[in-house]
Design an enzyme around this catalytic site. Structure first.
Site, mmCIF file in Angstrom:
data_model
loop_
_atom_site.group_PDB
_atom_site.id
_atom_site.type_symbol
_atom_site.label_atom_id
_atom_site.label_comp_id
_atom_site.label_asym_id
_atom_site.label_seq_id
_atom_site.Cartn_x
_atom_site.Cartn_y
_atom_site.Cartn_z
ATOM 1 N N ALA A 114 -141.246 33.475 -7.525
ATOM 2 C CA ALA A 114 -140.928 33.520 -8.946
ATOM 3 C C ALA A 114 -139.806 35.018 -9.171
ATOM 4 O O ALA A 114 -140.066 35.986 -8.909
ATOM 5 C CB ALA A 114 -142.124 33.659 -9.747
ATOM 6 N N GLU A 147 -142.207 23.400 -1.741
ATOM 7 C CA GLU A 147 -142.157 22.393 -2.737
ATOM 8 C C GLU A 147 -141.341 22.759 -3.970
ATOM 9 O O GLU A 147 -141.808 24.151 -4.482
ATOM 10 C CB GLU A 147 -143.561 21.995 -3.041
ATOM 11 N N ASN A 152 -136.868 20.908 -11.998
ATOM 12 C CA ASN A 152 -136.301 22.255 -11.593
ATOM 13 C C ASN A 152 -134.942 22.191 -10.928
ATOM 14 O O ASN A 152 -135.006 22.550 -9.535
ATOM 15 C CB ASN A 152 -137.300 23.291 -10.672
ATOM 16 N N TYR A 159 -131.714 26.301 -3.336
ATOM 17 C CA TYR A 159 -132.233 25.922 -2.198
ATOM 18 C C TYR A 159 -131.117 25.148 -1.100
ATOM 19 O O TYR A 159 -131.050 25.498 0.092
ATOM 20 C CB TYR A 159 -133.463 25.252 -2.106
#
Length: 191
Positions: A114, A147, A152, A159
């Site tokens: 985060a 995950e 998102n 990624y």
């Protein structure tokens, strides 16, 4: 009883090397600061119990006041889970990002990553994943997994850019709203 102990001692090989300690105690960060594109430098540390309030603060700012991982869960992770490893990024003393992971069965699994909204898009998540990658290679892991919410897409693009590939969709994975999660994996090359 004495004969059983001797029999076991004779047949079970003694450990030549001590078993590894907790991952958070044996790893070292390659870099202790993040250089942002505006020439600002942020501090990076291995998270300890002292950083739990920082992690909760980051979660609240990222998840509309909620904390998906509460104080008790983070405390357990950092203090008792020998396979857990957390990094926290601060600007001066303000917590701005963190990454949590588990090192299990030759896999480094990102449990949470985060960055507070004001610092998004500045390369902090990329830095944290790259730092984790170097540690995972040093620890002889085969892959990094995570995950991500199916909604998102911004994180999924990051990624994929970092060489993660899509896996299966986990239906109803997130407890609060039952949103599906996409598994993603980065295979590592251990030289």
């Amino acid at each position: 009883m004495k004969n059983i102990k001797q029999w076991l001692t004779d047949r079970i090989p003694a450990h030549k090397q001590p078993l590894p300690g907790p991952i958070a105690e044996r790893v070292r960060l390659d870099h202790h600061c993040v250089a942002l594109s505006d020439e600002q430098f942020l501090s990076v540390k291995i998270a300890t119990e002292e950083h739990i309030d920082d992690l909760l603060s980051i979660e609240r700012r990222c998840y509309d006041g909620h904390t998906p991982w509460n104080r008790a869960a983070l405390f357990h992770e950092i203090r008792y889970n020998k396979n857990a490893f957390y990094m926290v990024v601060t600007d001066q003393k303000e917590p701005v990002a963190f990454l949590g992971s588990w090192f299990v069965s030759r896999e480094a699994h990102i449990t949470n990553i985060a960055t507070i909204p004001e610092y998004e898009g500045r390369g902090i998540a990329t830095f944290l994943i790259e730092e984790l990658k170097q540690i995972a290679i040093f620890e002889k892991m085969d892959k990094i997994s995570l995950e991500v919410r199916v909604s998102n897409t911004r994180a999924q693009r990051l990624y994929k850019k970092m060489q993660f590939t899509n896996g299966r969709v986990k239906k109803g994975y997130y407890a609060n709203d039952r949103e599906d999660a996409l598994e993603m994996t980065m295979m590592l090359t251990n030289n």
